[in-house]
Design a protein around this motif. Structure first.
Motif, PDB file in Angstrom:
ATOM      1  N   ASP A 113      -6.780 -48.332   9.940  1.00 36.88           N
ATOM      2  CA  ASP A 113      -7.637 -49.425  10.392  1.00 36.88           C
ATOM      3  C   ASP A 113      -8.927 -48.939  11.035  1.00 36.88           C
ATOM      4  O   ASP A 113     -10.013 -49.408  10.715  1.00 36.88           O
ATOM      5  CB  ASP A 113      -6.880 -50.304  11.391  1.00 36.88           C
ATOM      6  CG  ASP A 113      -5.732 -51.065  10.740  1.00 36.88           C
ATOM      7  OD1 ASP A 113      -5.886 -51.493   9.596  1.00 36.88           O
ATOM      8  OD2 ASP A 113      -4.683 -51.221  11.398  1.00 36.88           O
ATOM      9  N   LEU A 114      -8.814 -47.993  11.972  1.00 34.04           N
ATOM     10  CA  LEU A 114      -9.967 -47.563  12.747  1.00 34.04           C
ATOM     11  C   LEU A 114     -10.235 -46.071  12.644  1.00 34.04           C
ATOM     12  O   LEU A 114     -11.175 -45.570  13.264  1.00 34.04           O
ATOM     13  CB  LEU A 114      -9.776 -47.940  14.226  1.00 34.04           C
ATOM     14  CG  LEU A 114      -9.611 -49.438  14.518  1.00 34.04           C
ATOM     15  CD1 LEU A 114      -9.319 -49.667  16.002  1.00 34.04           C
ATOM     16  CD2 LEU A 114     -10.840 -50.218  14.082  1.00 34.04           C
ATOM     17  N   THR A 115      -9.423 -45.359  11.901  1.00 36.84           N
ATOM     18  CA  THR A 115      -9.581 -43.915  11.767  1.00 36.84           C
ATOM     19  C   THR A 115      -9.297 -43.486  10.337  1.00 36.84           C
ATOM     20  O   THR A 115      -8.766 -44.252   9.532  1.00 36.84           O
ATOM     21  CB  THR A 115      -8.630 -43.152  12.716  1.00 36.84           C
ATOM     22  OG1 THR A 115      -7.274 -43.446  12.337  1.00 36.84           O
ATOM     23  CG2 THR A 115      -8.855 -43.541  14.162  1.00 36.84           C
ATOM     24  N   THR A 116      -9.638 -42.236  10.048  1.00 40.28           N
ATOM     25  CA  THR A 116      -9.325 -41.613   8.759  1.00 40.28           C
ATOM     26  C   THR A 116      -8.531 -40.342   9.046  1.00 40.28           C
ATOM     27  O   THR A 116      -8.914 -39.557   9.913  1.00 40.28           O
ATOM     28  CB  THR A 116     -10.610 -41.257   7.991  1.00 40.28           C
ATOM     29  OG1 THR A 116     -11.373 -42.449   7.773  1.00 40.28           O
ATOM     30  CG2 THR A 116     -10.289 -40.608   6.651  1.00 40.28           C
ATOM     31  N   VAL A 117      -7.419 -40.150   8.350  1.00 37.72           N
ATOM     32  CA  VAL A 117      -6.593 -38.954   8.526  1.00 37.72           C
ATOM     33  C   VAL A 117      -6.609 -38.150   7.237  1.00 37.72           C
ATOM     34  O   VAL A 117      -6.246 -38.659   6.170  1.00 37.72           O
ATOM     35  CB  VAL A 117      -5.146 -39.311   8.906  1.00 37.72           C
ATOM     36  CG1 VAL A 117      -4.306 -38.044   9.037  1.00 37.72           C
ATOM     37  CG2 VAL A 117      -5.106 -40.104  10.200  1.00 37.72           C
ATOM     38  N   THR A 118      -7.040 -36.905   7.327  1.00 34.20           N
ATOM     39  CA  THR A 118      -7.173 -36.039   6.162  1.00 34.20           C
ATOM     40  C   THR A 118      -6.289 -34.812   6.332  1.00 34.20           C
ATOM     41  O   THR A 118      -6.222 -34.230   7.412  1.00 34.20           O
ATOM     42  CB  THR A 118      -8.636 -35.597   5.973  1.00 34.20           C
ATOM     43  OG1 THR A 118      -9.477 -36.759   5.938  1.00 34.20           O
ATOM     44  CG2 THR A 118      -8.821 -34.806   4.687  1.00 34.20           C
ATOM     45  N   GLU A 119      -5.607 -34.449   5.250  1.00 39.34           N
ATOM     46  CA  GLU A 119      -4.791 -33.231   5.240  1.00 39.34           C
ATOM     47  C   GLU A 119      -5.527 -32.158   4.451  1.00 39.34           C
ATOM     48  O   GLU A 119      -5.992 -32.399   3.332  1.00 39.34           O
ATOM     49  CB  GLU A 119      -3.429 -33.489   4.605  1.00 39.34           C
ATOM     50  CG  GLU A 119      -2.555 -32.236   4.530  1.00 39.34           C
ATOM     51  CD  GLU A 119      -1.244 -32.455   3.774  1.00 39.34           C
ATOM     52  OE1 GLU A 119      -0.494 -31.478   3.606  1.00 39.34           O
ATOM     53  OE2 GLU A 119      -0.992 -33.604   3.344  1.00 39.34           O
ATOM     54  N   PHE A 120      -5.618 -30.962   5.039  1.00 40.82           N
ATOM     55  CA  PHE A 120      -6.274 -29.834   4.391  1.00 40.82           C
ATOM     56  C   PHE A 120      -5.261 -28.720   4.156  1.00 40.82           C
ATOM     57  O   PHE A 120      -4.333 -28.523   4.947  1.00 40.82           O
ATOM     58  CB  PHE A 120      -7.412 -29.280   5.260  1.00 40.82           C
ATOM     59  CG  PHE A 120      -8.476 -30.284   5.600  1.00 40.82           C
ATOM     60  CD1 PHE A 120      -9.433 -30.653   4.669  1.00 40.82           C
ATOM     61  CD2 PHE A 120      -8.523 -30.863   6.860  1.00 40.82           C
ATOM     62  CE1 PHE A 120     -10.414 -31.569   4.984  1.00 40.82           C
ATOM     63  CE2 PHE A 120      -9.492 -31.786   7.192  1.00 40.82           C
ATOM     64  CZ  PHE A 120     -10.453 -32.143   6.247  1.00 40.82           C
ATOM     65  N   ARG A 121      -5.450 -28.004   3.077  1.00 42.05           N
ATOM     66  CA  ARG A 121      -4.702 -26.770   2.823  1.00 42.05           C
ATOM     67  C   ARG A 121      -5.669 -25.602   2.829  1.00 42.05           C
ATOM     68  O   ARG A 121      -6.778 -25.685   2.300  1.00 42.05           O
ATOM     69  CB  ARG A 121      -3.998 -26.829   1.461  1.00 42.05           C
ATOM     70  CG  ARG A 121      -2.803 -27.759   1.405  1.00 42.05           C
ATOM     71  CD  ARG A 121      -1.589 -27.186   2.095  1.00 42.05           C
ATOM     72  NE  ARG A 121      -0.458 -28.101   2.075  1.00 42.05           N
ATOM     73  CZ  ARG A 121       0.460 -28.144   1.131  1.00 42.05           C
ATOM     74  NH1 ARG A 121       0.380 -27.316   0.099  1.00 42.05           N
ATOM     75  NH2 ARG A 121       1.445 -29.012   1.172  1.00 42.05           N
ATOM     76  N   LEU A 138      -7.801 -32.588  15.708  1.00 41.92           N
ATOM     77  CA  LEU A 138      -7.161 -31.697  14.741  1.00 41.92           C
ATOM     78  C   LEU A 138      -5.792 -31.265  15.247  1.00 41.92           C
ATOM     79  O   LEU A 138      -5.610 -30.980  16.437  1.00 41.92           O
ATOM     80  CB  LEU A 138      -8.004 -30.459  14.473  1.00 41.92           C
ATOM     81  CG  LEU A 138      -9.315 -30.686  13.718  1.00 41.92           C
ATOM     82  CD1 LEU A 138     -10.494 -30.621  14.666  1.00 41.92           C
ATOM     83  CD2 LEU A 138      -9.474 -29.684  12.585  1.00 41.92           C
ATOM     84  N   SER A 139      -4.840 -31.201  14.330  1.00 41.74           N
ATOM     85  CA  SER A 139      -3.523 -30.692  14.667  1.00 41.74           C
ATOM     86  C   SER A 139      -3.552 -29.174  14.728  1.00 41.74           C
ATOM     87  O   SER A 139      -4.468 -28.526  14.214  1.00 41.74           O
ATOM     88  CB  SER A 139      -2.505 -31.129  13.617  1.00 41.74           C
ATOM     89  OG  SER A 139      -2.708 -30.403  12.402  1.00 41.74           O
ATOM     90  N   ALA A 140      -2.549 -28.602  15.361  1.00 48.66           N
ATOM     91  CA  ALA A 140      -2.376 -27.155  15.259  1.00 48.66           C
ATOM     92  C   ALA A 140      -2.053 -26.803  13.814  1.00 48.66           C
ATOM     93  O   ALA A 140      -1.376 -27.566  13.117  1.00 48.66           O
ATOM     94  CB  ALA A 140      -1.241 -26.711  16.175  1.00 48.66           C
ATOM     95  N   PRO A 141      -2.551 -25.693  13.287  1.00 45.03           N
ATOM     96  CA  PRO A 141      -2.222 -25.299  11.917  1.00 45.03           C
ATOM     97  C   PRO A 141      -0.706 -25.183  11.725  1.00 45.03           C
ATOM     98  O   PRO A 141       0.012 -24.716  12.611  1.00 45.03           O
ATOM     99  CB  PRO A 141      -2.920 -23.950  11.768  1.00 45.03           C
ATOM    100  CG  PRO A 141      -4.037 -23.985  12.764  1.00 45.03           C
ATOM    101  CD  PRO A 141      -3.497 -24.758  13.925  1.00 45.03           C
ATOM    102  N   VAL A 142      -0.238 -25.648  10.567  1.00 40.78           N
ATOM    103  CA  VAL A 142       1.185 -25.647  10.238  1.00 40.78           C
ATOM    104  C   VAL A 142       1.366 -24.868   8.944  1.00 40.78           C
ATOM    105  O   VAL A 142       0.575 -25.009   8.001  1.00 40.78           O
ATOM    106  CB  VAL A 142       1.715 -27.079  10.064  1.00 40.78           C
ATOM    107  CG1 VAL A 142       3.195 -27.080   9.716  1.00 40.78           C
ATOM    108  CG2 VAL A 142       1.466 -27.891  11.327  1.00 40.78           C
ATOM    109  N   ALA A 143       2.412 -24.064   8.870  1.00 45.96           N
ATOM    110  CA  ALA A 143       2.708 -23.356   7.624  1.00 45.96           C
ATOM    111  C   ALA A 143       2.953 -24.372   6.517  1.00 45.96           C
ATOM    112  O   ALA A 143       3.642 -25.376   6.726  1.00 45.96           O
ATOM    113  CB  ALA A 143       3.928 -22.452   7.797  1.00 45.96           C
TER     114      ALA A 143
END
Length: 449
Positions: A113-121, A138-143
């Motif tokens: 609704d009010l944000t955009t969530v993007t996943e990066f590799r 930003l999240s902490a990097p995850v394996a």
């Protein structure tokens, strides 16, 4: 003959300007991603969702239907978000804590609704990034291969904007996020308390796509709330009938980095209505959460205060109960919000006036309900409309436009079993600043709750 006039010879829809945040994201993404080789992406499809395979292998969730289920439309999005997220890392001096910017590849980008969530590799690492009108989290990097086993779930990031991102095992098809009862017991599901106060429309069961679930569980800060995740096993119904009654604890995982990269100057809210909005945007209080997303960006829209009487059925018969309908609308460059400070705080987010209106639909209700012997309506307006008149039965009320929003209560009109305002006999006339009529017709149907 102009290009637009030439287009109309083919009976194309009238020209309508895209909102800036939509236009910029599409243009940036298209220009960069058109030059990338295609690769196939397989993703599960939910009851009301589909996934489009795009250049660069990304899919984009761009909004919600009336019941809050995600819809997917083709776009080459993600590139603008990647640039912004990576720039936030650099500006904070945290490049050593994240993968090298050149290695970031967009996997998916979800419009909430009010944000955009993007996943990066980035090689064998992945990062989740949330962007709003003013901030980046930003999240902490995850394996990349790090996911729970079987029916397990765990959080990846809970942001100050009410967004929850998590990981789920391959035996989980959907997740229903709940707030445990205040006494810490697990009976919240039975009592129907599977929501955070102040949420807008959101998924009953959030689908798990490629081991990831993400949702705007609230529109305000809930980073101090431990949630309960009630899973739907793979192959089961996502509508909630098979959601596990006993939930798994889901402690909040704070973002690794939060940057206010686009600070906003708070608009003038010196009026009584503006002060009402400012107070409401601070959030529900009482330990139930903090400020609304991008609180400094909201301009004061229409306000409604109406004292009504609702009939309450008791053993002695029907008893009248007086109460007040009170809310203020807020508008920023992305959306319209409706904030009610009392008697119970809540905030809902809706499409912006540019997105919700068109030449064919210059008056667009975004929320409304039958209450106290009448109908209250909040809506948005096309540019140039200065005020509207709503008519129903023998009643006619007027409402001034403010920031292209309006709010009104029409007494004596019934709408108990339908959202069809035309069926209820509601009509609307719209006028410009000179008092000239610019639109007349039935009031469009209220969106589903």
């Amino acid at each position: 003959m102009t290009e637009r006039e030439n287009a109309n010879e083919f009976d194309l829809p009238p020209h309508h300007t895209l909102p800036p945040h939509v236009r910029d994201r599409m243009l940036t993404g298209v220009r960069e991603d058109l030059h990338r080789p295609q690769r196939r992406v397989k993703a599960p499809v939910g009851a009301a969702a589909a996934v489009a395979v795009l250049a660069g292998g990304a899919f984009v969730v761009t909004g919600t239907t009336g019941d809050g289920d995600p819809t997917v439309s083709p776009a080459a999005g993600g590139s603008a978000e990647r640039d912004r997220c990576a720039a936030a890392v650099e500006s904070a001096g945290r490049t050593a804590d994240f993968p090298d910017r050149a290695s970031w590849e967009v996997v998916s980008s979800a419009e909430l609704d009010l944000t955009t969530v993007t996943e990066f590799r980035a090689g064998e690492t992945r990062v989740f990034c949330e962007t709003s009108e003013t901030s980046v989290s930003l999240s902490a990097p995850v394996a990349a291969g790090e996911t729970p086993d079987g029916t397990g779930v765990r959080g990846a990031m809970t942001t100050p904007n009410g967004t929850v991102v998590g990981l789920a095992g391959d035996a989980v098809d959907g997740v229903h996020l709940a707030v445990p009862a205040d006494d810490g017991t697990e009976d919240a599901a039975e009592r129907g308390e599977l929501r955070v106060r102040g949420t807008g429309p959101h998924l009953n069961v959030v689908p798990v796509e490629n081991g990831v679930f993400r949702t705007a569980l609230a529109h305000h800060d809930i980073t101090d709330r431990t949630l309960s995740a009630h899973i739907t096993p793979s192959g089961e119904n996502r509508n909630g009938s098979t959601v596990a009654r006993k939930g798994q604890p889901l402690p909040p995982v704070p973002p690794e980095l939060v940057v206010t990269d686009r600070p906003a100057q708070e608009p003038d809210r010196s009026s009584a209505e503006g002060r009402m909005l400012t107070e409401c945007l601070t959030g529900p209080g009482d330990g139930r959460g903090g400020a609304v997303v991008d609180a400094r960006t909201w301009r004061t829209g229409a306000t409604l205060r109406e004292q009504v009487e609702t009939g309450i059925e008791t053993e002695e018969g029907t008893t009248g109960l007086d109460h007040e309908i009170a809310f203020v609308m807020g508008v920023n460059d992305r959306a319209v919000g409706i904030c009610s400070p009392e008697p119970s705080w809540h905030f809902t987010a809706h499409p912006s006036p540019d997105e919700a209106t068109s030449p064919e639909k210059p008056v667009a209700p975004v929320q409304g309900s039958y209450e106290g012997g009448g109908i209250w309506v909040a809506g948005v307006l096309d540019e140039g409309i200065a005020w509207v008149e709503l008519s129903g039965g023998d009643t006619e009320v007027s409402a001034e436009a403010r920031e292209r929003t309006f709010a009104a209560f029409v007494p004596g009109v019934g709408l108990e079993d339908t959202t069809d305002t035309a069926e209820a006999g509601l009509s609307v006339r719209a006028y410009d600043a000179d008092g000239a009529p610019v639109h007349e017709g039935p009031l469009p149907t209220l969106p589903e709750k």
